[in-house]
Scaffold this active site. Structure first.
Site, PDB file in Angstrom:
ATOM      1  N   ARG A   1       0.851  -1.186  -0.058  1.00 59.81           N
ATOM      2  CA  ARG A   1       0.063   0.024  -0.107  1.00 59.81           C
ATOM      3  C   ARG A   1       0.797   1.260   0.063  1.00 59.81           C
ATOM      4  O   ARG A   1       0.411   2.296  -0.374  1.00 59.81           O
ATOM      5  CB  ARG A   1      -1.123   0.036   1.175  1.00 59.81           C
TER       6      ARG A   1
ATOM      7  N   ILE B   1      -7.063   8.012  -0.753  1.00 59.59           N
ATOM      8  CA  ILE B   1      -6.899   6.423  -1.043  1.00 59.59           C
ATOM      9  C   ILE B   1      -7.749   5.617   0.181  1.00 59.59           C
ATOM     10  O   ILE B   1      -7.693   6.258   1.460  1.00 59.59           O
ATOM     11  CB  ILE B   1      -5.388   5.834  -0.814  1.00 59.59           C
ATOM     12  N   SER B   2      -8.781   4.965  -0.142  1.00 55.29           N
ATOM     13  CA  SER B   2      -9.521   4.382   0.892  1.00 55.29           C
ATOM     14  C   SER B   2      -9.154   3.886   2.037  1.00 55.29           C
ATOM     15  O   SER B   2      -7.851   3.035   1.936  1.00 55.29           O
ATOM     16  CB  SER B   2     -10.700   3.362   0.051  1.00 55.29           C
ATOM     17  N   GLN B   3      -9.830   3.644   3.118  1.00 53.28           N
ATOM     18  CA  GLN B   3      -9.274   3.078   4.264  1.00 53.28           C
ATOM     19  C   GLN B   3      -9.462   1.450   3.638  1.00 53.28           C
ATOM     20  O   GLN B   3     -10.119   0.963   3.181  1.00 53.28           O
ATOM     21  CB  GLN B   3     -10.504   3.056   5.398  1.00 53.28           C
ATOM     22  N   PRO B   4      -8.334   0.557   4.360  1.00 54.46           N
ATOM     23  CA  PRO B   4      -7.921  -0.606   3.894  1.00 54.46           C
ATOM     24  C   PRO B   4      -9.370  -1.623   4.268  1.00 54.46           C
ATOM     25  O   PRO B   4      -9.779  -2.461   3.323  1.00 54.46           O
ATOM     26  CB  PRO B   4      -6.909  -1.241   4.687  1.00 54.46           C
TER      27      PRO B   4
END
Length: 221
Positions: A44, A70-73
């Site tokens: 990431r 960038i989205s939360q995992p």
């Protein structure tokens, strides 16, 4: 799939942090082993601005420029699990963003088409994915319209919050297909699963609340 010249930037420390992140995501309810394995493989931190590298393996969203994140995992894993991607399925991603979600989908064997409305992000993500050895079909354009010339798609995933489910995307979904899209307003969205049955009937179901940047129409400069 990651080229050798980038492997040196994915250290043992990074891999250890990534494993802890995947364990955290699993503890929050992600059970699809293929999703978790893909997250273990994709660094990431390659997709983060240098100022946020120390936060790359926290379960949080972070800015990537052009007013996007960038989205939360966990959110990436949740959407991907709900999508139920099988190898060689034709998948449309609306909102390339950093390219992280695209890499996860390709690690799972998707034949990926991805579209981004911000030209700067489109160019950066395309270059990075190619450097990492991924070859999705990247497009700069209006995600609301999807990619009609390449349809139908077995799966469609939207990585921005929509005020409604775009009919164009539903139309581009193949019979037996699944569309995962957050629908709501600026204060939050409900994760919706749209299934197109073999006879063309549409089935909708809700799967929890999330917060995404808005899905906007048209191309940005």
């Amino acid at each position: 799939m990651i080229l050798k010249n980038m492997l040196q930037d994915d250290s043992i420390r990074h891999k250890g942090l990534r494993r802890k992140l995947v364990e955290e995501v699993a503890a929050k309810g992600i059970s699809d082993k293929r999703v978790l394995e893909a997250m273990l493989k994709v660094p990431r931190h390659f997709f983060m601005d240098s100022g946020f590298l120390s936060f790359a393996y926290k379960d949080q969203a972070f800015p990537i420029g052009s007013g996007q994140t960038i989205s939360q995992p966990f959110t990436v894993a949740f959407q991907t699990q709900l999508l139920q991607v099988s190898p060689m399925q034709k998948v449309l991603e609306v909102g390339t963003g950093s390219g992280y979600q695209a890499a996860i989908l390709m690690e799972m064997g998707a034949r990926l088409y991805t579209i981004e409305r911000h030209r700067e992000l489109f160019l950066a993500a395309k270059a990075l994915l190619e450097e990492m050895g991924y070859r999705p079909s990247c497009h700069y354009g209006d995600g609301y319209q999807g990619l009609p010339p390449y349809s139908p798609f077995d799966r469609i995933i939207v990585t921005a919050g929509a005020t409604e489910v775009p009919q164009a995307l539903v139309d581009q979904l193949a019979p037996g297909g699944r569309l995962v899209i957050p629908v709501g307003n600026d204060y939050g969205q409900t994760m919706m699963l749209i299934e197109k049955l073999d006879d063309g009937t549409i089935k909708e179901s809700a799967h929890g609340n999330f917060i995404f940047v808005p899905l906007l129409k048209g191309k940005a400069k």
